[in-house]
Motif scaffolding. Structure first.
Motif, PDB file in Angstrom:
ATOM      1  N   UNK A  80       0.826  -1.216   0.000  1.00 53.77           N
ATOM      2  CA  UNK A  80       0.000   0.000   0.000  1.00 53.77           C
ATOM      3  C   UNK A  80       0.856   1.259   0.000  1.00 53.77           C
ATOM      4  N   UNK A  81       0.288   2.322  -0.556  1.00 57.15           N
ATOM      5  CA  UNK A  81       0.981   3.612  -0.553  1.00 57.15           C
ATOM      6  C   UNK A  81       1.092   4.154   0.870  1.00 57.15           C
ATOM      7  N   UNK A  82       0.115   3.845   1.682  1.00 60.01           N
ATOM      8  CA  UNK A  82       0.121   4.254   3.091  1.00 60.01           C
ATOM      9  C   UNK A  82       0.151   2.971   3.913  1.00 60.01           C
ATOM     10  N   UNK A  83       1.076   2.851   4.834  1.00 56.43           N
ATOM     11  CA  UNK A  83       1.147   1.626   5.640  1.00 56.43           C
ATOM     12  C   UNK A  83      -0.136   1.393   6.442  1.00 56.43           C
ATOM     13  N   UNK A  84      -0.473   0.115   6.638  1.00 54.76           N
ATOM     14  CA  UNK A  84      -1.669  -0.251   7.378  1.00 54.76           C
ATOM     15  C   UNK A  84      -1.620   0.287   8.805  1.00 54.76           C
ATOM     16  N   UNK A  85      -0.444   0.382   9.385  1.00 48.79           N
ATOM     17  CA  UNK A  85      -0.303   0.935  10.729  1.00 48.79           C
ATOM     18  C   UNK A  85      -0.821   2.378  10.786  1.00 48.79           C
ATOM     19  N   UNK A  86      -0.642   3.113   9.694  1.00 54.04           N
ATOM     20  CA  UNK A  86      -1.158   4.484   9.620  1.00 54.04           C
ATOM     21  C   UNK A  86      -2.681   4.466   9.618  1.00 54.04           C
ATOM     22  N   UNK A  87      -3.246   3.515   8.901  1.00 56.02           N
ATOM     23  CA  UNK A  87      -4.701   3.365   8.878  1.00 56.02           C
ATOM     24  C   UNK A  87      -5.221   3.111  10.292  1.00 56.02           C
ATOM     25  N   UNK A  88      -4.558   2.234  11.024  1.00 50.97           N
ATOM     26  CA  UNK A  88      -4.968   1.936  12.392  1.00 50.97           C
ATOM     27  C   UNK A  88      -4.813   3.157  13.294  1.00 50.97           C
ATOM     28  N   UNK A  89      -3.743   3.920  13.103  1.00 48.82           N
ATOM     29  CA  UNK A  89      -3.534   5.133  13.887  1.00 48.82           C
ATOM     30  C   UNK A  89      -4.672   6.130  13.642  1.00 48.82           C
ATOM     31  N   UNK A  90      -4.998   6.353  12.376  1.00 48.94           N
ATOM     32  CA  UNK A  90      -6.084   7.286  12.043  1.00 48.94           C
ATOM     33  C   UNK A  90      -7.400   6.773  12.628  1.00 48.94           C
ATOM     34  N   UNK A 129      -7.893   5.063  15.247  1.00 47.27           N
ATOM     35  CA  UNK A 129      -7.909   5.196  16.705  1.00 47.27           C
ATOM     36  C   UNK A 129      -7.835   6.638  17.202  1.00 47.27           C
ATOM     37  N   UNK A 130      -7.390   7.576  16.345  1.00 43.86           N
ATOM     38  CA  UNK A 130      -7.151   8.950  16.804  1.00 43.86           C
ATOM     39  C   UNK A 130      -7.991  10.026  16.120  1.00 43.86           C
ATOM     40  N   UNK A 131      -8.688   9.695  15.071  1.00 47.92           N
ATOM     41  CA  UNK A 131      -9.414  10.703  14.295  1.00 47.92           C
ATOM     42  C   UNK A 131     -10.640  11.212  15.060  1.00 47.92           C
ATOM     43  N   UNK A 132     -10.590  12.462  15.485  1.00 47.37           N
ATOM     44  CA  UNK A 132     -11.717  13.061  16.205  1.00 47.37           C
ATOM     45  C   UNK A 132     -12.981  13.098  15.350  1.00 47.37           C
ATOM     46  N   UNK A 133     -12.822  13.394  14.077  1.00 52.43           N
ATOM     47  CA  UNK A 133     -13.982  13.475  13.184  1.00 52.43           C
ATOM     48  C   UNK A 133     -14.671  12.112  13.088  1.00 52.43           C
ATOM     49  N   UNK A 134     -13.899  11.060  12.886  1.00 55.80           N
ATOM     50  CA  UNK A 134     -14.474   9.711  12.808  1.00 55.80           C
ATOM     51  C   UNK A 134     -15.213   9.368  14.091  1.00 55.80           C
ATOM     52  N   UNK A 135     -14.579   9.622  15.238  1.00 58.32           N
ATOM     53  CA  UNK A 135     -15.210   9.261  16.510  1.00 58.32           C
ATOM     54  C   UNK A 135     -16.435  10.119  16.789  1.00 58.32           C
ATOM     55  N   UNK A 136     -16.393  11.382  16.429  1.00 64.18           N
ATOM     56  CA  UNK A 136     -17.566  12.242  16.607  1.00 64.18           C
ATOM     57  C   UNK A 136     -18.709  11.772  15.708  1.00 64.18           C
TER      58      UNK A 136
END
Length: 148
Positions: free
Chosen positions: A5-15, A17-24
């Motif tokens: 992937x162009x963006x590592x899967x670990x980055x996907x997991x970080x986003x 777990x941390x994305x305020x917009x997603x959680x809101x």
């Protein structure tokens, strides 16, 4: 065969777990479903309840003020008003001081339905509050208000 992937899967997991917009958004959808279900016997959605409550004031409200309170644009507010107007819960009047704007008000039927809906909202809200770990409910409300 797996691709790199162009963006590592670990980055996907970080986003995730941390994305305020997603959680809101997730929290808003879960809350909306809960309140929609509670208000269903009155044939109201949580959004309609909020709109009726926004119109529960001594004087008719200018459309722009209601849109700002509900964080809606005027077009969205107009669409949200239509089913309430069809049910004769809300009325839209010409603004005597500005012919280009409308004033919104609850009808007697709207006031009566809101009076029936309020205890349902209060009960459901108390259930939601009990789900929040203490003492986080106040800081959560403050943070949400600050972001809106």
């Amino acid at each position: 065969m797996s691709k790199v992937p162009a963006i590592p899967y670990e980055t996907t997991l970080f986003v995730r777990d941390h994305c305020l917009c997603l959680h809101a958004q997730r929290a808003a959808r879960a809350l909306a479903r809960r309140f929609d279900e509670a208000l269903r016997p009155l044939e109201l959605t949580n959004g309609q309840f909020s709109l009726l409550m926004a119109l529960n004031r001594p004087e008719a409200a200018p459309m722009g003020a209601v849109a700002r309170l509900l964080a809606m644009d005027r077009t969205t507010l107009t669409a949200a008003l239509k089913p309430l107007e069809r049910r004769s819960l809300v009325t839209s009047l010409a603004n005597p001081s500005d012919a280009r704007s409308r004033l919104l008000a609850l009808t007697t039927e709207g006031e009566a339905l809101l009076a029936k809906a309020l205890p349902i909202w209060q009960h459901t809200h108390a259930e939601v509050d009990r789900l929040l770990p203490e003492p986080t409910s106040v800081p959560i409300r403050e943070a949400l208000r600050a972001m809106s």
